[in-house]
Design a protein around this motif. Structure first.
Motif, mmCIF file in Angstrom:
data_model
loop_
_atom_site.group_PDB
_atom_site.id
_atom_site.type_symbol
_atom_site.label_atom_id
_atom_site.label_comp_id
_atom_site.label_asym_id
_atom_site.label_seq_id
_atom_site.Cartn_x
_atom_site.Cartn_y
_atom_site.Cartn_z
ATOM 1 N N SER A 33 0.824 -1.217 0.000
ATOM 2 C CA SER A 33 0.000 0.000 0.000
ATOM 3 C C SER A 33 0.856 1.265 0.000
ATOM 4 C CB SER A 33 -0.940 0.003 1.210
ATOM 5 O OG SER A 33 -1.907 -1.029 1.087
ATOM 6 N N GLY A 52 1.134 2.962 -3.331
ATOM 7 C CA GLY A 52 0.049 3.885 -3.666
ATOM 8 C C GLY A 52 0.217 5.224 -2.987
ATOM 9 N N ILE A 79 -8.043 6.115 -8.292
ATOM 10 C CA ILE A 79 -7.857 5.068 -7.292
ATOM 11 C C ILE A 79 -9.212 4.465 -6.959
ATOM 12 C CG2 ILE A 79 -7.944 6.756 -5.404
ATOM 13 C CD1 ILE A 79 -6.064 4.839 -3.848
ATOM 14 N N PRO A 125 -10.525 2.290 -3.937
ATOM 15 C CA PRO A 125 -10.055 1.795 -2.638
ATOM 16 C C PRO A 125 -10.750 0.516 -2.213
ATOM 17 C CG PRO A 125 -11.627 3.564 -2.310
ATOM 18 C CD PRO A 125 -11.449 3.420 -3.802
ATOM 19 N N ASP A 165 -6.583 -0.562 -4.724
ATOM 20 C CA ASP A 165 -5.964 -0.887 -3.435
ATOM 21 C C ASP A 165 -6.815 -1.929 -2.720
ATOM 22 O OD1 ASP A 165 -4.558 -1.031 -1.126
ATOM 23 O OD2 ASP A 165 -4.777 1.066 -0.553
ATOM 24 N N ILE A 189 -3.238 -3.853 -6.031
ATOM 25 C CA ILE A 189 -2.716 -4.367 -4.766
ATOM 26 C C ILE A 189 -3.653 -5.487 -4.337
ATOM 27 C CG2 ILE A 189 -2.205 -3.826 -2.357
ATOM 28 C CD1 ILE A 189 -1.710 -0.923 -3.282
#
Length: 288
Positions: free
Chosen positions: A88, A91, A126, A128, A208, A238
């Motif tokens: 992480s 990012g 992004i 999340p 992420d 990720i």
């Protein structure tokens, strides 16, 4: 006693605010007039980490250690590693939430340290782990700045498999989204966040652990969406479930803030002593 506890909690809040005011440094400028940013940047989406080193605060351990990573334009990269390996943090580095201790990140040849934060972050997307929806309509959640036509909105909803859902709502695009999107399932919220990212049409997208809290069936649907809808974009995923990134072009394996392996999934799987193979074996054992 209840009054004493409440009084203590309130004074702690004041103490915390004072600490933020006195000790927290501000971020970099939103815009830098002198920055030389090419028109339409980034055009292709290549990313280069050049001896990149990062720590979260002064006098704390380094979390990313001299990274040398070249990601080609349009590549689908899976990022894996054990908890605390630095996944992480990549990012965090890309969005400049923390400035580097040393080294740089180049996106299409532009050093992101020398441009404004708004200029950088507005050109990245992004998605999340916890999908974020706002109080308002479906349209507002997809296009909060009202920059796109209804036709464009329906197109991204179709690409993210939400067209049937939204068209079935009484008010369609004007249908209400309650606070935190609780009138939609977690998977639907995540797909709506993907539709929002797709509508922004950025060349670089970071996921992420975006499928960590949803079921395997919806996870598979989202992975299909990533492959089809984000074709031509540089995608960094990720991974919480290591099996979700087996279709990636290359796998980046992190360990203690360093890159230990970076190759195609097939190559890494054929190496029985690779860290990726051990992580995959552990994941398959848990699933079994």
């Amino acid at each position: 006693m209840d009054l004493a506890r409440e009084l203590d909690a309130r004074f702690s809040s004041v103490e915390r605010i004072q600490e933020y005011i006195k000790t927290c440094g501000s971020e970099g400028p939103r815009n830098v007039k002198e920055a030389q940013i090419p028109e339409g940047w980034p055009q292709s989406g290549s990313i280069n980490f050049q001896n990149y080193t990062m720590r979260y605060r002064e006098n704390t351990p380094i979390v990313l250690k001299g990274l040398q990573i070249h990601i080609k334009a349009g590549e689908k990269i899976g990022i894996v590693g054990r908890t605390g390996s630095g996944k992480s943090s990549l990012g965090v580095a890309l969005f400049r939430l923390v400035e580097p201790a040393f080294g740089s990140i180049l996106i299409d040849g532009v050093d992101i340290r020398h441009i404004g934060l708004h200029d950088l972050r507005s050109r990245l997307s992004i998605i999340p782990q916890d999908p974020v929806l706002f109080l308002g309509s479906v349209r507002y959640n997809l296009d909060p700045f009202d920059k796109h036509s209804e036709q464009e909105l329906w197109l991204v909803l179709e690409k993210t498999y939400l067209k049937d859902l939204v068209s079935g709502l009484p008010e369609k695009l004007q249908a209400e989204v309650v606070r935190n999107g609780e009138n939609f399932s977690v998977g639907q919220r995540q797909l709506m966040c993907m539709a929002r990212a797709l509508l922004r049409n950025t060349k670089i997208i970071l996921l992420d652990e975006a499928t960590a809290s949803i079921d395997a069936e919806t996870d598979a649907l989202i992975q299909t969406t990533i492959r089809e809808a984000f074709e031509g974009c540089t995608t960094l995923t990720i991974a919480h479930r290591i099996n979700t990134v087996l279709q990636a072009d290359r796998i980046l394996v992190m360990e203690q803030g360093q890159v230990v392996e970076f190759d195609s999934p097939d190559v890494l799987r054929q190496k029985p002593d690779s860290l990726f193979s051990s992580l995959l074996a552990a994941a398959n054992t848990i699933n079994a």
